[in-house]
Design a protein around this motif. Structure first.
Motif, PDB file in Angstrom:
ATOM      1  N   PRO A  52       0.823  -1.220   0.000  1.00 54.75           N
ATOM      2  CA  PRO A  52       0.000   0.000   0.000  1.00 54.75           C
ATOM      3  C   PRO A  52       0.851   1.262   0.000  1.00 54.75           C
ATOM      4  O   PRO A  52       1.827   1.376   0.756  1.00 54.75           O
ATOM      5  CB  PRO A  52      -0.811  -0.131   1.294  1.00 54.75           C
ATOM      6  CG  PRO A  52      -0.870  -1.603   1.552  1.00 54.75           C
ATOM      7  CD  PRO A  52       0.438  -2.149   1.070  1.00 54.75           C
ATOM      8  N   ASP A  53       0.474   2.221  -0.844  1.00 51.56           N
ATOM      9  CA  ASP A  53       1.293   3.417  -1.070  1.00 51.56           C
ATOM     10  C   ASP A  53       1.123   4.515  -0.023  1.00 51.56           C
ATOM     11  O   ASP A  53       1.813   5.542  -0.103  1.00 51.56           O
ATOM     12  CB  ASP A  53       0.972   4.013  -2.445  1.00 51.56           C
ATOM     13  CG  ASP A  53       1.854   3.425  -3.537  1.00 51.56           C
ATOM     14  OD1 ASP A  53       2.811   2.693  -3.192  1.00 51.56           O
ATOM     15  OD2 ASP A  53       1.587   3.692  -4.722  1.00 51.56           O
ATOM     16  N   ASP A  54       0.222   4.336   0.938  1.00 51.75           N
ATOM     17  CA  ASP A  54      -0.027   5.431   1.881  1.00 51.75           C
ATOM     18  C   ASP A  54       1.217   5.775   2.712  1.00 51.75           C
ATOM     19  O   ASP A  54       1.324   6.884   3.246  1.00 51.75           O
ATOM     20  CB  ASP A  54      -1.187   5.072   2.820  1.00 51.75           C
ATOM     21  CG  ASP A  54      -0.901   3.809   3.633  1.00 51.75           C
ATOM     22  OD1 ASP A  54      -0.938   2.716   3.042  1.00 51.75           O
ATOM     23  OD2 ASP A  54      -0.638   3.926   4.843  1.00 51.75           O
ATOM     24  N   ARG A  58       4.052   9.580   4.778  1.00 49.24           N
ATOM     25  CA  ARG A  58       4.783   9.581   6.044  1.00 49.24           C
ATOM     26  C   ARG A  58       6.292   9.625   5.804  1.00 49.24           C
ATOM     27  O   ARG A  58       7.021  10.327   6.518  1.00 49.24           O
ATOM     28  CB  ARG A  58       4.382   8.346   6.864  1.00 49.24           C
ATOM     29  CG  ARG A  58       2.918   8.361   7.291  1.00 49.24           C
ATOM     30  CD  ARG A  58       2.572   7.206   8.194  1.00 49.24           C
ATOM     31  NE  ARG A  58       2.647   5.906   7.527  1.00 49.24           N
ATOM     32  CZ  ARG A  58       1.695   5.390   6.758  1.00 49.24           C
ATOM     33  NH1 ARG A  58       0.569   6.093   6.531  1.00 49.24           N
ATOM     34  NH2 ARG A  58       1.823   4.196   6.208  1.00 49.24           N
ATOM     35  N   LEU A  59       6.753   8.898   4.818  1.00 51.42           N
ATOM     36  CA  LEU A  59       8.178   8.940   4.482  1.00 51.42           C
ATOM     37  C   LEU A  59       8.599  10.357   4.086  1.00 51.42           C
ATOM     38  O   LEU A  59       9.656  10.848   4.526  1.00 51.42           O
ATOM     39  CB  LEU A  59       8.482   7.962   3.347  1.00 51.42           C
ATOM     40  CG  LEU A  59       9.894   8.021   2.752  1.00 51.42           C
ATOM     41  CD1 LEU A  59      10.960   7.768   3.818  1.00 51.42           C
ATOM     42  CD2 LEU A  59      10.035   7.027   1.598  1.00 51.42           C
ATOM     43  N   ARG A  60       7.779  11.026   3.297  1.00 51.89           N
ATOM     44  CA  ARG A  60       8.125  12.394   2.874  1.00 51.89           C
ATOM     45  C   ARG A  60       8.219  13.330   4.077  1.00 51.89           C
ATOM     46  O   ARG A  60       9.109  14.190   4.137  1.00 51.89           O
ATOM     47  CB  ARG A  60       7.088  12.909   1.875  1.00 51.89           C
ATOM     48  CG  ARG A  60       7.191  12.289   0.489  1.00 51.89           C
ATOM     49  CD  ARG A  60       6.374  13.059  -0.526  1.00 51.89           C
ATOM     50  NE  ARG A  60       4.947  12.977  -0.276  1.00 51.89           N
ATOM     51  CZ  ARG A  60       4.141  12.032  -0.781  1.00 51.89           C
ATOM     52  NH1 ARG A  60       4.638  11.082  -1.564  1.00 51.89           N
ATOM     53  NH2 ARG A  60       2.840  12.040  -0.515  1.00 51.89           N
ATOM     54  N   ILE A  61       7.314  13.161   5.042  1.00 50.48           N
ATOM     55  CA  ILE A  61       7.346  14.026   6.230  1.00 50.48           C
ATOM     56  C   ILE A  61       8.566  13.709   7.085  1.00 50.48           C
ATOM     57  O   ILE A  61       9.211  14.626   7.623  1.00 50.48           O
ATOM     58  CB  ILE A  61       6.033  13.882   7.032  1.00 50.48           C
ATOM     59  CG1 ILE A  61       4.859  14.399   6.191  1.00 50.48           C
ATOM     60  CG2 ILE A  61       6.114  14.655   8.352  1.00 50.48           C
ATOM     61  CD1 ILE A  61       3.499  14.140   6.797  1.00 50.48           C
ATOM     62  N   ASP A 202       6.168   0.674   8.331  1.00 56.83           N
ATOM     63  CA  ASP A 202       5.058   1.464   7.792  1.00 56.83           C
ATOM     64  C   ASP A 202       5.341   2.954   7.954  1.00 56.83           C
ATOM     65  O   ASP A 202       4.451   3.779   7.783  1.00 56.83           O
ATOM     66  CB  ASP A 202       3.762   1.081   8.514  1.00 56.83           C
ATOM     67  CG  ASP A 202       2.524   1.286   7.654  1.00 56.83           C
ATOM     68  OD1 ASP A 202       2.639   1.206   6.413  1.00 56.83           O
ATOM     69  OD2 ASP A 202       1.437   1.522   8.212  1.00 56.83           O
ATOM     70  N   PHE A 203       6.578   3.287   8.321  1.00 59.98           N
ATOM     71  CA  PHE A 203       7.045   4.663   8.490  1.00 59.98           C
ATOM     72  C   PHE A 203       6.154   5.452   9.438  1.00 59.98           C
ATOM     73  O   PHE A 203       5.752   6.581   9.170  1.00 59.98           O
ATOM     74  CB  PHE A 203       7.197   5.355   7.129  1.00 59.98           C
ATOM     75  CG  PHE A 203       8.332   4.774   6.335  1.00 59.98           C
ATOM     76  CD1 PHE A 203       9.623   5.223   6.506  1.00 59.98           C
ATOM     77  CD2 PHE A 203       8.111   3.717   5.453  1.00 59.98           C
ATOM     78  CE1 PHE A 203      10.686   4.651   5.819  1.00 59.98           C
ATOM     79  CE2 PHE A 203       9.168   3.137   4.746  1.00 59.98           C
ATOM     80  CZ  PHE A 203      10.457   3.604   4.937  1.00 59.98           C
ATOM     81  N   SER A 204       5.838   4.807  10.569  1.00 63.19           N
ATOM     82  CA  SER A 204       5.156   5.518  11.648  1.00 63.19           C
ATOM     83  C   SER A 204       5.746   5.046  12.965  1.00 63.19           C
ATOM     84  O   SER A 204       5.463   3.942  13.424  1.00 63.19           O
ATOM     85  CB  SER A 204       3.640   5.266  11.607  1.00 63.19           C
ATOM     86  OG  SER A 204       2.970   6.192  12.441  1.00 63.19           O
ATOM     87  N   SER A 205       6.589   5.874  13.559  1.00 65.31           N
ATOM     88  CA  SER A 205       7.333   5.486  14.748  1.00 65.31           C
ATOM     89  C   SER A 205       7.958   6.728  15.360  1.00 65.31           C
ATOM     90  O   SER A 205       8.176   7.717  14.665  1.00 65.31           O
ATOM     91  CB  SER A 205       8.439   4.489  14.360  1.00 65.31           C
ATOM     92  OG  SER A 205       9.387   4.359  15.387  1.00 65.31           O
ATOM     93  N   GLN A 226      -2.752   5.593  15.590  1.00 64.83           N
ATOM     94  CA  GLN A 226      -1.711   4.647  15.170  1.00 64.83           C
ATOM     95  C   GLN A 226      -2.226   3.217  14.951  1.00 64.83           C
ATOM     96  O   GLN A 226      -1.428   2.307  14.699  1.00 64.83           O
ATOM     97  CB  GLN A 226      -0.596   4.626  16.220  1.00 64.83           C
ATOM     98  CG  GLN A 226       0.126   5.955  16.386  1.00 64.83           C
ATOM     99  CD  GLN A 226       0.832   6.400  15.115  1.00 64.83           C
ATOM    100  OE1 GLN A 226       1.636   5.655  14.551  1.00 64.83           O
ATOM    101  NE2 GLN A 226       0.539   7.613  14.662  1.00 64.83           N
ATOM    102  N   THR A 227      -3.543   3.030  14.999  1.00 62.87           N
ATOM    103  CA  THR A 227      -4.083   1.664  14.927  1.00 62.87           C
ATOM    104  C   THR A 227      -3.684   0.954  13.639  1.00 62.87           C
ATOM    105  O   THR A 227      -3.287  -0.219  13.664  1.00 62.87           O
ATOM    106  CB  THR A 227      -5.613   1.685  15.068  1.00 62.87           C
ATOM    107  OG1 THR A 227      -5.963   2.310  16.313  1.00 62.87           O
ATOM    108  CG2 THR A 227      -6.178   0.269  15.049  1.00 62.87           C
ATOM    109  N   SER A 228      -3.761   1.630  12.513  1.00 63.64           N
ATOM    110  CA  SER A 228      -3.438   0.969  11.246  1.00 63.64           C
ATOM    111  C   SER A 228      -1.963   0.575  11.194  1.00 63.64           C
ATOM    112  O   SER A 228      -1.598  -0.435  10.579  1.00 63.64           O
ATOM    113  CB  SER A 228      -3.787   1.870  10.058  1.00 63.64           C
ATOM    114  OG  SER A 228      -2.973   3.035  10.047  1.00 63.64           O
ATOM    115  N   HIS A 229      -1.107   1.343  11.851  1.00 62.63           N
ATOM    116  CA  HIS A 229       0.325   1.038  11.836  1.00 62.63           C
ATOM    117  C   HIS A 229       0.649  -0.111  12.801  1.00 62.63           C
ATOM    118  O   HIS A 229       1.546  -0.916  12.532  1.00 62.63           O
ATOM    119  CB  HIS A 229       1.123   2.293  12.163  1.00 62.63           C
ATOM    120  CG  HIS A 229       0.668   3.476  11.360  1.00 62.63           C
ATOM    121  ND1 HIS A 229       0.589   3.437   9.989  1.00 62.63           N
ATOM    122  CD2 HIS A 229       0.227   4.709  11.739  1.00 62.63           C
ATOM    123  CE1 HIS A 229       0.130   4.608   9.551  1.00 62.63           C
ATOM    124  NE2 HIS A 229      -0.101   5.373  10.594  1.00 62.63           N
TER     125      HIS A 229
END
Length: 420
Positions: A52-54, A58-61, A202-205, A226-229
């Motif tokens: 999934p590309d979403d 987050r990576l850009r941020i 998932d680039f959320s940490s 953060q549930t999806s991550h």
């Protein structure tokens, strides 16, 4: 001062060694762009499907936050870029494995034991004690760094995994460059590491916050559930279980404190152990460790900015924990005070086993005892902290700021150098 005491006197004005200067001078320039990271990951793995590309937003941020931290030096920038590439590689390998083996999505994760608590509050020690029990699956540092092996590097029975060898060499070099680091937080490749690494795929940490001041990323992270991550991390956990069981995990990570709702949504049958320690003692330990590492990551070490950043960060963790603590069922959760744990670790272990419904067998007791005997507190020396002298912090004001947490969990203040 005791013979094993370590006083780091140059936190704000570091005196670099020749090894440190050479490492900084030899750091390659990096471009903090989405395409640079993803192209490097594609090249390294030979894969192209990131799932999934979403994650790209987050990576850009992440990368924009790194660029906006103008205090980062060349080695700091290279390290953050390298971590982003490493996570992108791990994501590619995971998505490829999951595509080839859809049965991974049906793998059960059964009643995990999850340790949450402030950094520097005993979570690492506790999770490693529990991980000594072979009935529990855990994730050592080397596996956290590269969770999915390549087909070309399948481990040979009786031989060390190539991923372990790479982690051992890398962290050996890191500790040679920063020799006082093990006294604050040893990064032994075989010891259990944080499962927050799985959400990093998932680039959320919050992991980048330990290496830089990513204000933009921090605020974005605060604003998102953060549930999806956590769910993505669980999928990776299923793959690790499929690669090697058993299916009952022991995990730990401080950000679970501020994500108790996502944690319980993802692992509704988890046993959650929350460690509590004087946040002033936590802060002085954490920022001393970060400041010491910043001598090779940053152009200059601004100790006051560092203290402000992490005071705010710890407060966010604590307020979220106080807000959501009662959402975790009482029959599945345990609060552990740091002082109680340090005074009688074996009793705390017995309470955790009882809460988790896991029999404390003779073999498990023997393994716990062996770990405690070989890993005493202060094994690599004890750092002497000076929160006021090194960082200019008003300890009394800080205690007042964190009063809501002391009151909620009956946390006992620890003696702080220079405090009246």
């Amino acid at each position: 001062m005791k013979p094993d005491a370590i006083r780091i006197a140059d936190l704000g004005t570091p005196q670099l060694t020749e090894k440190q200067r050479q490492a900084i001078a030899s750091s390659p320039p990096v471009q903090m762009s989405e395409e640079a990271v993803l192209a490097a990951a594609r090249h390294r793995t030979g894969l192209s499907d990131f799932g999934p590309d979403d994650f790209r937003e987050r990576l850009r941020i992440w990368l924009r936050s790194f660029d906006e931290d103008t205090g980062l030096g060349p080695l700091g920038r290279a390290g953050l870029f390298g971590d982003a590439v490493r996570y992108a590689c791990a994501r590619l390998r995971f998505e490829d494995l999951a595509k080839q083996h859809p049965e991974i999505n049906k793998v059960a994760i059964r009643q995990p034991i999850v340790i949450a608590g402030l950094p520097r509050s005993g979570t690492t020690h506790l999770v490693n004690i529990l991980a000594a029990d072979p009935r529990l699956r855990s994730m050592p540092l080397w596996e956290a760094m590269e969770p999915i092996p390549t087909l070309e590097e399948q481990a040979t029975p009786g031989a060390d995994d190539p991923r372990f060898l790479r982690a051992r060499d890398m962290w050996g070099e890191f500790e040679a460059m920063l020799p006082l680091m093990p006294a604050m937080h040893e990064m032994a490749p075989a010891h259990v590491h944080e499962d927050i690494e799985l959400q990093a795929l998932d680039f959320s940490s919050y992991l980048p916050e330990w290496q830089c001041r990513p204000y933009r990323w921090r605020d974005y992270y605060y604003s998102k559930d953060q549930t999806s991550h956590y769910a993505y991390g669980r999928r990776v956990l299923q793959a690790l279980t499929w690669l090697k069981g058993p299916d009952r995990w022991v995990m730990k990570s401080p950000p679970h404190m501020e994500n108790l709702r996502p944690l319980m949504t993802t692992y509704p049958d988890a046993t959650v152990v929350i460690t509590h320690r004087d946040p002033v003692a936590v802060l002085q330990s954490a920022i001393t460790m970060i400041a010491y590492g910043n001598r090779i990551r940053r152009h200059a070490v601004d100790v006051k900015e560092l203290a402000r950043y992490w005071t705010d960060r710890l407060e966010h963790l604590l307020r979220a924990c106080v807000r959501d603590r009662d959402t975790v069922p009482a029959g599945q959760s345990l609060d552990v005070l740091f002082d109680d744990y340090m005074a009688d670790q074996k009793t705390v272990i017995e309470r955790v086993y009882a809460m988790a419904g896991l029999a404390l067998t003779d073999e498990a007791r023997a393994r716990v005892h062996a770990y405690l005997e070989s890993n005493p507190r202060g094994k690599h020396g004890r750092v002497v902290y000076d929160l006021k002298g090194d960082f200019g912090i008003d300890v009394a004001a800080l205690r007042e700021r964190f009063g809501f947490y002391y009151q909620r969990f009956s946390v006992r203040p620890e003696r702080i150098e220079g405090e009246l």
